[in-house]
Design an enzyme around this catalytic site. Structure first.
Site, PDB file in Angstrom:
ATOM      1  N   LYS A   1       6.112  17.478 -21.245  1.00 40.66           N
ATOM      2  CA  LYS A   1       5.110  16.700 -20.495  1.00 40.66           C
ATOM      3  C   LYS A   1       5.704  16.130 -19.199  1.00 40.66           C
ATOM      4  O   LYS A   1       5.124  16.279 -18.131  1.00 40.66           O
ATOM      5  CB  LYS A   1       4.603  15.549 -21.364  1.00 40.66           C
ATOM      6  CG  LYS A   1       3.843  14.499 -20.574  1.00 40.66           C
ATOM      7  CD  LYS A   1       3.616  13.240 -21.367  1.00 40.66           C
ATOM      8  CE  LYS A   1       3.020  12.147 -20.534  1.00 40.66           C
ATOM      9  NZ  LYS A   1       4.014  11.279 -19.880  1.00 40.66           N
ATOM     10  N   ASN A   2       6.847  15.476 -19.314  1.00 36.64           N
ATOM     11  CA  ASN A   2       7.351  14.777 -18.127  1.00 36.64           C
ATOM     12  C   ASN A   2       7.878  15.732 -17.059  1.00 36.64           C
ATOM     13  O   ASN A   2       7.980  15.352 -15.893  1.00 36.64           O
ATOM     14  CB  ASN A   2       8.402  13.728 -18.521  1.00 36.64           C
ATOM     15  CG  ASN A   2       7.743  12.517 -19.175  1.00 36.64           C
ATOM     16  OD1 ASN A   2       6.517  12.369 -19.123  1.00 36.64           O
ATOM     17  ND2 ASN A   2       8.542  11.660 -19.800  1.00 36.64           N
TER      18      ASN A   2
ATOM     19  N   CYS B   1       1.046   4.418 -19.113  1.00 38.21           N
ATOM     20  CA  CYS B   1       1.169   3.661 -20.361  1.00 38.21           C
ATOM     21  C   CYS B   1       1.395   2.186 -20.066  1.00 38.21           C
ATOM     22  O   CYS B   1       2.180   1.812 -19.200  1.00 38.21           O
ATOM     23  CB  CYS B   1       2.313   4.210 -21.197  1.00 38.21           C
ATOM     24  SG  CYS B   1       1.756   5.562 -22.224  1.00 38.21           S
TER      25      CYS B   1
ATOM     26  N   ARG C   1       5.583  -2.216 -14.224  1.00 41.37           N
ATOM     27  CA  ARG C   1       6.323  -0.995 -13.886  1.00 41.37           C
ATOM     28  C   ARG C   1       6.465  -0.917 -12.361  1.00 41.37           C
ATOM     29  O   ARG C   1       5.659  -0.299 -11.682  1.00 41.37           O
ATOM     30  CB  ARG C   1       5.613   0.227 -14.469  1.00 41.37           C
ATOM     31  CG  ARG C   1       5.527   0.172 -15.988  1.00 41.37           C
ATOM     32  CD  ARG C   1       4.842   1.374 -16.595  1.00 41.37           C
ATOM     33  NE  ARG C   1       5.664   2.568 -16.555  1.00 41.37           N
ATOM     34  CZ  ARG C   1       5.341   3.710 -17.163  1.00 41.37           C
ATOM     35  NH1 ARG C   1       4.218   3.794 -17.851  1.00 41.37           N
ATOM     36  NH2 ARG C   1       6.122   4.752 -17.082  1.00 41.37           N
TER      37      ARG C   1
ATOM     38  N   ASP D   1      11.599   6.662 -24.848  1.00 39.80           N
ATOM     39  CA  ASP D   1      10.343   7.236 -25.334  1.00 39.80           C
ATOM     40  C   ASP D   1      10.413   7.658 -26.796  1.00 39.80           C
ATOM     41  O   ASP D   1       9.430   8.159 -27.344  1.00 39.80           O
ATOM     42  CB  ASP D   1       9.926   8.425 -24.447  1.00 39.80           C
ATOM     43  CG  ASP D   1       9.388   7.963 -23.104  1.00 39.80           C
ATOM     44  OD1 ASP D   1       9.276   6.740 -22.896  1.00 39.80           O
ATOM     45  OD2 ASP D   1       9.080   8.823 -22.257  1.00 39.80           O
TER      46      ASP D   1
ATOM     47  N   ARG E   1      -2.738  12.235 -24.420  1.00 40.80           N
ATOM     48  CA  ARG E   1      -2.199  12.373 -23.067  1.00 40.80           C
ATOM     49  C   ARG E   1      -0.903  13.165 -23.090  1.00 40.80           C
ATOM     50  O   ARG E   1      -0.539  13.782 -22.090  1.00 40.80           O
ATOM     51  CB  ARG E   1      -1.884  10.979 -22.493  1.00 40.80           C
ATOM     52  CG  ARG E   1      -3.103  10.237 -22.002  1.00 40.80           C
ATOM     53  CD  ARG E   1      -2.693   8.989 -21.251  1.00 40.80           C
ATOM     54  NE  ARG E   1      -1.506   9.290 -20.468  1.00 40.80           N
ATOM     55  CZ  ARG E   1      -0.561   8.425 -20.144  1.00 40.80           C
ATOM     56  NH1 ARG E   1      -0.672   7.179 -20.509  1.00 40.80           N
ATOM     57  NH2 ARG E   1       0.479   8.780 -19.438  1.00 40.80           N
TER      58      ARG E   1
HETATM   59  C1  UD1 Z   1       9.572   7.842 -16.932  1.00 36.80           C
HETATM   60  C2  UD1 Z   1       8.758   8.454 -18.043  1.00 36.80           C
HETATM   61  C3  UD1 Z   1       8.576   7.433 -19.155  1.00 36.80           C
HETATM   62  C4  UD1 Z   1       9.925   6.911 -19.621  1.00 36.80           C
HETATM   63  C5  UD1 Z   1      10.781   6.437 -18.444  1.00 36.80           C
HETATM   64  C6  UD1 Z   1      12.216   6.112 -18.837  1.00 36.80           C
HETATM   65  C7  UD1 Z   1       7.348  10.000 -16.823  1.00 36.80           C
HETATM   66  C8  UD1 Z   1       5.971  10.335 -16.371  1.00 36.80           C
HETATM   67  N1  UD1 Z   1       7.467   8.851 -17.506  1.00 36.80           N
HETATM   68  O1  UD1 Z   1       8.817   6.720 -16.456  1.00 36.80           O
HETATM   69  O2  UD1 Z   1       7.895   8.071 -20.205  1.00 36.80           O
HETATM   70  O3  UD1 Z   1       9.740   5.833 -20.497  1.00 36.80           O
HETATM   71  O4  UD1 Z   1      10.837   7.462 -17.440  1.00 36.80           O
HETATM   72  O5  UD1 Z   1      12.835   7.223 -19.418  1.00 36.80           O
HETATM   73  O6  UD1 Z   1       8.289  10.741 -16.608  1.00 36.80           O
HETATM   74  N2  UD1 Z   1      12.243   0.630 -12.195  1.00 36.80           N
HETATM   75  C9  UD1 Z   1      12.387  -0.272 -11.166  1.00 36.80           C
HETATM   76  N3  UD1 Z   1      11.933   0.106  -9.919  1.00 36.80           N
HETATM   77  C10 UD1 Z   1      11.370   1.318  -9.680  1.00 36.80           C
HETATM   78  C11 UD1 Z   1      11.233   2.234 -10.750  1.00 36.80           C
HETATM   79  C12 UD1 Z   1      11.680   1.847 -12.008  1.00 36.80           C
HETATM   80  O7  UD1 Z   1      12.890  -1.374 -11.340  1.00 36.80           O
HETATM   81  O8  UD1 Z   1      10.992   1.612  -8.543  1.00 36.80           O
HETATM   82  C13 UD1 Z   1      12.723   0.236 -13.534  1.00 36.80           C
HETATM   83  C14 UD1 Z   1      11.596   0.193 -14.563  1.00 36.80           C
HETATM   84  O9  UD1 Z   1      10.945  -1.058 -14.584  1.00 36.80           O
HETATM   85  C15 UD1 Z   1      12.360   0.473 -15.849  1.00 36.80           C
HETATM   86  C16 UD1 Z   1      13.471   1.428 -15.402  1.00 36.80           C
HETATM   87  O10 UD1 Z   1      13.587   1.266 -14.009  1.00 36.80           O
HETATM   88  O11 UD1 Z   1      12.943  -0.713 -16.326  1.00 36.80           O
HETATM   89  C17 UD1 Z   1      13.221   2.881 -15.705  1.00 36.80           C
HETATM   90  O12 UD1 Z   1      11.983   3.285 -15.140  1.00 36.80           O
HETATM   91  P1  UD1 Z   1      11.727   4.785 -14.689  1.00 36.80           P
HETATM   92  O13 UD1 Z   1      12.866   5.633 -15.130  1.00 36.80           O
HETATM   93  O14 UD1 Z   1      11.347   4.793 -13.257  1.00 36.80           O
HETATM   94  O15 UD1 Z   1      10.440   5.154 -15.527  1.00 36.80           O
HETATM   95  P2  UD1 Z   1       9.217   6.031 -15.091  1.00 36.80           P
HETATM   96  O16 UD1 Z   1       9.663   7.096 -14.153  1.00 36.80           O
HETATM   97  O17 UD1 Z   1       8.067   5.160 -14.700  1.00 36.80           O
END
Ligand code: UD1
Length: 438
Positions: A22-23, A120, A125, A310, A403
């Site tokens: 999915k991701n 989610c 986020r 996850d 999803r």
């Molecule tokens: C992706 C996955 C999600 C998974 C996560 C961590 C997808 C669509 N989703 O989410 O299922 O749980 O990776 O493996 O691929 N953060 C910041 N600033 C940012 C971005 C992130 O502080 O600009 C923080 C977030 O709050 C969190 C951490 O970084 O604490 C990791 O987030 P991130 O790896 O970006 O998650 P997603 O890409 O949203």
């Protein structure tokens, strides 16, 4: 409203095939927007998030042809829209990965306008690292009223150096996509190393990009003028495989999962072995068996190659019935991501949450109850808990589960589980007040 009805307690036996990741899919479909020519994607998962993204691309003017259930041909050559029309806003607000459209549109057109992403609901986020990265490539980004507007000065992004303050999967992907066609060289440091980051890099390279270092913590990209068509097969889903592995751990039985990359599952396999679950690895399959008692353990989630966040709810669901005390600590999301614990408690789980950790005192058995899928992975955890519980469990809000899991009901049924999806009308205010009076 669709619900899953599960009669628990039947061990799982047999073989199922794991679907595409999915991701990876939700990054690669938006990235295909940058490709001029036909882009054939194989091993795509049949889930609502990919349907939504394909729908958005179609709306933007892409020619999208489903060749079979897991293969699609996309031709974005004639797409000209650099802004999401209003009809699409409710879709982009639903899924997290819609923010990859910003990187893709910026890379293709030098401009992008879309809504703030949804996804989610497990807390705040932030997207500051996405913005930091895209800004380093020369984009001017403004956010107002739930929208993001991005513009590259001179109409094309320029390579730059970015250090991510936080290891972020989404920011790594967005910057990689945008940098693929930026002018010059981009270096992204402290990047995420998840399997789908490597998959996206391989996809981009198959379409003519020059991306190196994916899978390490520095990615270097030499921008190319444009991407061309080609064929690409997505990797299997690490988290879907892990979910079935933990289900066997919780319920017992012996299951072979085919179409997996065992290396991607190592962090999960290692934990399960500690818990007295047998995991045998082949070239492209794993065999999971559990017939003895579970052992308790401690788990802390971390970016890859650590234990995936996850898989946190699914692991908690298994540990509910492991004798002794287990501690599950969330190390990626700083809000704990433990909303679902209240649902497991309805089934008799003994769990206390303190800040970033859940303390689980194993109980003999869970009991069926009506529970909600709070989000995608929490929903999978409810299914696992229901399969291991005594009696009937009803899982509500399964739209979250769908999803990200292709035919979860069919796959569990193929393993001998007693699970069905029913469409039960929601109780209306009148029903509820009638019941009160009665
Ligand atoms: C992706 C996955 C999600 C998974 C996560 C961590 C997808 C669509 N989703 O989410 O299922 O749980 O990776 O493996 O691929 N953060 C910041 N600033 C940012 C971005 C992130 O502080 O600009 C923080 C977030 O709050 C969190 C951490 O970084 O604490 C990791 O987030 P991130 O790896 O970006 O998650 P997603 O890409 O949203």
């Amino acid at each position: 409203m669709e619900k899953y009805v599960i009669r628990g307690g039947k061990p799982l036996h047999g073989e199922i095939e794991i679907s595409g990741a999915k991701n990876a899919a939700v990054a690669i479909i938006p990235a295909a927007l940058m490709v001029r020519g036909v882009c054939r994607l194989e091993n795509l998962p049949e889930i609502s998030d990919t349907d939504t993204l394909l729908h958005i691309l179609t709306y933007l003017g892409a020619d999208v042809r489903m060749i079979n259930r897991s293969t699609v041909e996309l031709d974005c050559t004639h797409v000209q829209m650099d802004s999401l029309p209003e009809e699409m806003w409710n879709m982009t607000r639903k899924i997290r990965a819609s923010y990859y459209l910003i990187g893709a549109m910026l890379g293709r057109f030098g401009r992008a306008r879309t809504t703030m992403p949804g996804g989610c609901n497990f807390g705040v986020r932030p997207i500051d690292q996405h913005i930091k990265g895209l800004t380093a490539l020369g984009a001017d980004i403004r956010m107002a009223g739930g929208f993001i507007n991005a513009t590259a000065s001179d109409g094309r992004l320029k390579g730059g150096t970015v250090y991510l303050d936080k290891v972020s999967v989404g920011a790594t992907i967005n910057i990689m996509i945008a940098a693929a066609t930026a002018e010059g060289r981009t270096v992204i440091e402290n990047v995420a190393r998840e399997p789908h980051i490597v998959d996206l890099a391989n996809f981009l390279n198959s379409m003519g990009a020059d991306v190196r270092g994916a899978g390490t913590d520095v990615i270097k990209i030499r921008g190319v003028r444009e991407l061309h068509g080609g064929s690409y097969t997505l990797i299997p889903d690490q988290i879907e495989a892990g979910t079935y592995m933990t289900a066997v751990a919780a319920v017992g039985g012996a299951v072979r999962l085919s179409n997996v990359i065992p290396k991607h599952l190592e962090c999960i396999s290692t934990k399960l072995r500690e818990m007295n679950v047998e995991v045998e690895e082949g070239d492209d399959y794993v065999l999971i068996r559990r017939d003895g008692p579970l052992h308790h353990t401690n788990v802390k989630t971390k970016p890859y190659p650590g234990f995936p966040t996850d898989m946190q709810p699914q692991m908690t669901a298994v540990l509910c019935c492991a004798p002794g005390v287990s501690v599950v600590t969330e190390g990626v999301w700083n809000n704990g991501r433990f909303k679902y614990v209240a649902e497991l408690k309805k089934m008799g789980a003994n769990i206390e949450v303190d800040d970033q950790s859940a303390f689980i005192q194993g109980v003999e058995q869970l009991t069926g109850a009506t529970v909600k899928a709070c989000d995608l992975r929490a929903g999978a955890a409810m299914v696992i808990a229901g399969l291991s519980a005594q009696g009937v469990t009803k899982v509500e809000d399964v739209v979250y589960i769908e999803r990200g899991y292709q035919d979860i009901v069919g796959k569990f049924r193929a393993l001998g589980a007693d699970i069905t999806c029913i469409d039960e009308p929601e109780e209306t205010e009148a029903d509820l007040s009638g019941r009160k009076i009665g």
